[in-house]
Motif scaffolding. Structure first.
Motif, mmCIF file in Angstrom:
data_model
loop_
_atom_site.group_PDB
_atom_site.id
_atom_site.type_symbol
_atom_site.label_atom_id
_atom_site.label_comp_id
_atom_site.label_asym_id
_atom_site.label_seq_id
_atom_site.Cartn_x
_atom_site.Cartn_y
_atom_site.Cartn_z
ATOM 1 N N ILE A 189 0.772 -1.160 0.084
ATOM 2 C CA ILE A 189 -0.100 0.092 -0.100
ATOM 3 C C ILE A 189 0.853 1.345 0.170
ATOM 4 O O ILE A 189 0.425 2.377 -0.259
ATOM 5 N N SER A 190 2.269 1.242 0.428
ATOM 6 C CA SER A 190 2.951 2.427 0.430
ATOM 7 C C SER A 190 4.350 1.970 0.392
ATOM 8 O O SER A 190 4.732 1.026 0.768
ATOM 9 N N ILE A 191 5.467 2.860 0.053
ATOM 10 C CA ILE A 191 6.804 2.610 0.125
ATOM 11 C C ILE A 191 7.274 3.956 0.822
ATOM 12 O O ILE A 191 7.011 5.167 0.477
ATOM 13 N N ASP A 192 8.003 3.601 1.842
ATOM 14 C CA ASP A 192 8.667 4.833 2.457
ATOM 15 C C ASP A 192 9.917 5.173 1.854
ATOM 16 O O ASP A 192 10.349 4.865 0.790
ATOM 17 N N THR A 193 10.447 6.120 2.413
ATOM 18 C CA THR A 193 11.837 6.964 1.918
ATOM 19 C C THR A 193 13.088 5.992 1.847
ATOM 20 O O THR A 193 13.792 6.288 1.214
ATOM 21 N N PHE A 194 12.831 4.783 2.804
ATOM 22 C CA PHE A 194 13.940 3.889 2.568
ATOM 23 C C PHE A 194 13.704 2.646 1.589
ATOM 24 O O PHE A 194 14.715 1.878 1.399
ATOM 25 N N GLY A 195 12.481 2.970 0.940
ATOM 26 C CA GLY A 195 12.123 1.936 -0.077
ATOM 27 C C GLY A 195 11.764 0.574 0.672
ATOM 28 O O GLY A 195 11.545 -0.234 0.156
ATOM 29 N N ASN A 196 11.112 0.718 1.799
ATOM 30 C CA ASN A 196 10.536 -0.612 2.668
ATOM 31 C C ASN A 196 9.161 -0.535 1.839
ATOM 32 O O ASN A 196 8.487 0.421 1.768
ATOM 33 N N LEU A 197 8.602 -1.816 1.592
ATOM 34 C CA LEU A 197 7.320 -2.034 1.083
ATOM 35 C C LEU A 197 6.344 -2.191 2.217
ATOM 36 O O LEU A 197 6.383 -3.301 2.897
ATOM 37 N N ILE A 198 5.415 -1.402 2.559
ATOM 38 C CA ILE A 198 4.775 -1.267 3.477
ATOM 39 C C ILE A 198 3.105 -2.182 3.161
ATOM 40 O O ILE A 198 2.622 -1.483 1.970
ATOM 41 N N THR A 199 2.821 -3.074 3.711
ATOM 42 C CA THR A 199 1.719 -3.611 3.286
ATOM 43 C C THR A 199 0.143 -3.497 4.123
ATOM 44 O O THR A 199 0.304 -2.702 4.948
ATOM 45 N N ASN A 200 -0.867 -3.603 3.758
ATOM 46 C CA ASN A 200 -2.200 -3.529 4.510
ATOM 47 C C ASN A 200 -2.279 -4.702 5.295
ATOM 48 O O ASN A 200 -3.584 -4.860 5.809
ATOM 49 N N ILE A 201 -1.522 -5.747 5.307
ATOM 50 C CA ILE A 201 -1.825 -6.684 6.526
ATOM 51 C C ILE A 201 -1.346 -6.606 7.690
ATOM 52 O O ILE A 201 -0.182 -6.174 7.871
ATOM 53 N N ASP A 202 -2.311 -6.576 8.626
ATOM 54 C CA ASP A 202 -2.185 -6.004 9.859
ATOM 55 C C ASP A 202 -1.455 -7.494 11.030
ATOM 56 O O ASP A 202 -1.788 -8.475 10.610
ATOM 57 N N GLU A 246 5.871 -5.550 6.593
ATOM 58 C CA GLU A 246 6.735 -4.806 5.815
ATOM 59 C C GLU A 246 7.758 -5.513 5.381
ATOM 60 O O GLU A 246 8.182 -6.608 5.714
ATOM 61 N N ILE A 247 8.200 -5.444 4.075
ATOM 62 C CA ILE A 247 9.249 -5.973 3.312
ATOM 63 C C ILE A 247 10.175 -5.098 3.005
ATOM 64 O O ILE A 247 10.055 -3.784 2.643
ATOM 65 N N ALA A 248 11.562 -5.325 3.566
ATOM 66 C CA ALA A 248 12.549 -4.377 3.644
ATOM 67 C C ALA A 248 13.942 -4.985 3.124
ATOM 68 O O ALA A 248 13.929 -6.417 2.822
ATOM 69 N N ARG A 249 14.569 -4.263 2.873
ATOM 70 C CA ARG A 249 16.059 -4.808 2.388
ATOM 71 C C ARG A 249 17.263 -4.094 3.276
ATOM 72 O O ARG A 249 17.438 -2.794 3.425
ATOM 73 N N ALA A 250 17.854 -4.872 4.043
ATOM 74 C CA ALA A 250 18.665 -4.253 5.179
ATOM 75 C C ALA A 250 19.931 -3.312 4.409
ATOM 76 O O ALA A 250 20.667 -3.558 3.508
ATOM 77 N N GLU A 251 19.874 -2.079 4.959
ATOM 78 C CA GLU A 251 20.549 -1.038 4.257
ATOM 79 C C GLU A 251 20.515 -0.868 2.799
ATOM 80 O O GLU A 251 21.490 -0.410 2.167
ATOM 81 N N GLY A 252 19.280 -1.279 2.425
ATOM 82 C CA GLY A 252 19.043 -0.994 1.008
ATOM 83 C C GLY A 252 17.607 -0.723 0.895
ATOM 84 O O GLY A 252 16.656 -0.773 1.546
ATOM 85 N N SER A 253 17.094 -0.575 -0.502
ATOM 86 C CA SER A 253 15.650 -0.767 -0.823
ATOM 87 C C SER A 253 15.102 -1.725 -1.380
ATOM 88 O O SER A 253 15.608 -2.418 -2.482
ATOM 89 N N ALA A 254 14.163 -2.239 -0.778
ATOM 90 C CA ALA A 254 13.353 -3.544 -1.036
ATOM 91 C C ALA A 254 12.611 -3.199 -2.404
ATOM 92 O O ALA A 254 12.573 -4.002 -3.477
ATOM 93 N N ALA A 255 12.119 -1.921 -2.471
ATOM 94 C CA ALA A 255 11.368 -1.534 -3.668
ATOM 95 C C ALA A 255 12.204 -1.449 -5.165
ATOM 96 O O ALA A 255 11.723 -2.278 -5.915
ATOM 97 N N ALA A 256 13.406 -1.132 -4.851
ATOM 98 C CA ALA A 256 14.320 -1.155 -6.276
ATOM 99 C C ALA A 256 14.807 -2.470 -6.444
ATOM 100 O O ALA A 256 14.968 -2.988 -7.457
#
Length: 271
Positions: A189-202, A246-256
């Motif tokens: 649902i959202s991508i933050d400034t770090f490139g983390n992929l934020i989902t709508n799953i609670d 959230e899906i992330a990449r340590a010290e990187g951008s998961a989105a990219a």
């Protein structure tokens, strides 16, 4: 009618828009509020919603409003239908007031909080009560939302005075996460400034899954506790500070790195 000042707090208004910071639009909304409710504390939730993407605005308003003082007025203007026949709605829940175009922005919050009171704003009535000139065709944030928010915050207007009760509001453009026999299906649902992929799953939706595994963009990830629990460059999934997956990449951008963005499907099942 009890004035906001009767609570002993300054009235508070939050602003959420897709206006960005390259023009005067957000500042002009703040100026209109300052002229009509000079005691108000105005807090910018975000002006960086992707243009024409109401679901993300609704997601952040829903997740952020509990951190604001009671009786805050939350104004969200992501409004690709501005100037058309689209409606404006106002609602109240948990003692908070909300104003937004009726384009699904508040649909998710209304869906999960059926006790909320929702009205369709009668623009002619609003203009008469607040002595407003005819609104422009392109900037209702300045011409309608900001004056209405100021009047609500100052205690000069109540939600019930804005128009008739409304039950036919537009649902969110993004489906709520769906529980299935093999797990949960949700959406980025959202991508933050770090490139983390934020989902709508609670977080609460994972209680029936003993050891959750997150599948996204062809990879499978176990839940980690925080970013530093994996090596730099590795992908991970976690429950973030707003209690969603959230899906992330340590010290990187998961989105990219994964080449995906808003609207990408995410599945969670047992490992």
């Amino acid at each position: 009618m009890a004035l906001a000042s009767d609570t002993g707090r300054r009235p508070t208004i939050s602003l959420t828009t897709d206006f960005g910071h390259q023009g005067p639009f957000a500042a002009v909304m703040r100026a209109v509020i300052a002229a009509r409710c000079p005691d108000a504390t105005v807090i910018d939730l975000t002006h960086d919603i992707p243009v024409h993407w109401p679901p993300e605005a609704g997601f952040w308003v829903r997740r952020a409003y509990p951190y604001f003082p009671p009786r805050t007025v939350h104004v969200a203007v992501v409004d690709p239908g501005v100037g058309t026949e689209r409606d404006i709605i106002a609602m109240t829940v948990d003692g908070h007031r909300f104003l937004a175009p009726d384009n699904g922005l508040l649909g998710d919050l209304l869906e999960i909080r059926p006790e909320a009171t929702c009205v369709r704003v009668d623009v002619d009535r609003l203009r008469t009560k607040l002595d407003l000139p005819p609104p422009s065709a392109t900037f209702h944030g300045r011409d309608l939302f900001a004056p209405a928010a100021a009047a609500l915050a100052a205690g000069r207007l109540d939600i019930s005075e804005l128009g008739p009760t409304w039950t036919e509001w537009v649902p969110s453009q993004v489906d709520a996460p769906e529980s299935r026999s093999n797990g949960i299906a949700g959406t980025v649902i959202s991508i933050d400034t770090f490139g983390n992929l934020i989902t709508n799953i609670d977080r609460t939706q994972l209680t029936e899954i003993a050891t959750p595994s997150v599948q996204v963009a062809g990879i499978r990830l176990s839940l980690a506790s925080t970013y530093g629990r994996v090596s730099p460059g590795d992908y991970l999934a976690l429950i973030n500070s707003f209690d969603v997956v959230e899906i992330a990449r340590a010290e990187g951008s998961a989105a990219a790195g994964l080449g995906i963005g808003r609207g990408a499907p995410v599945r969670i099942s047992a490992e």
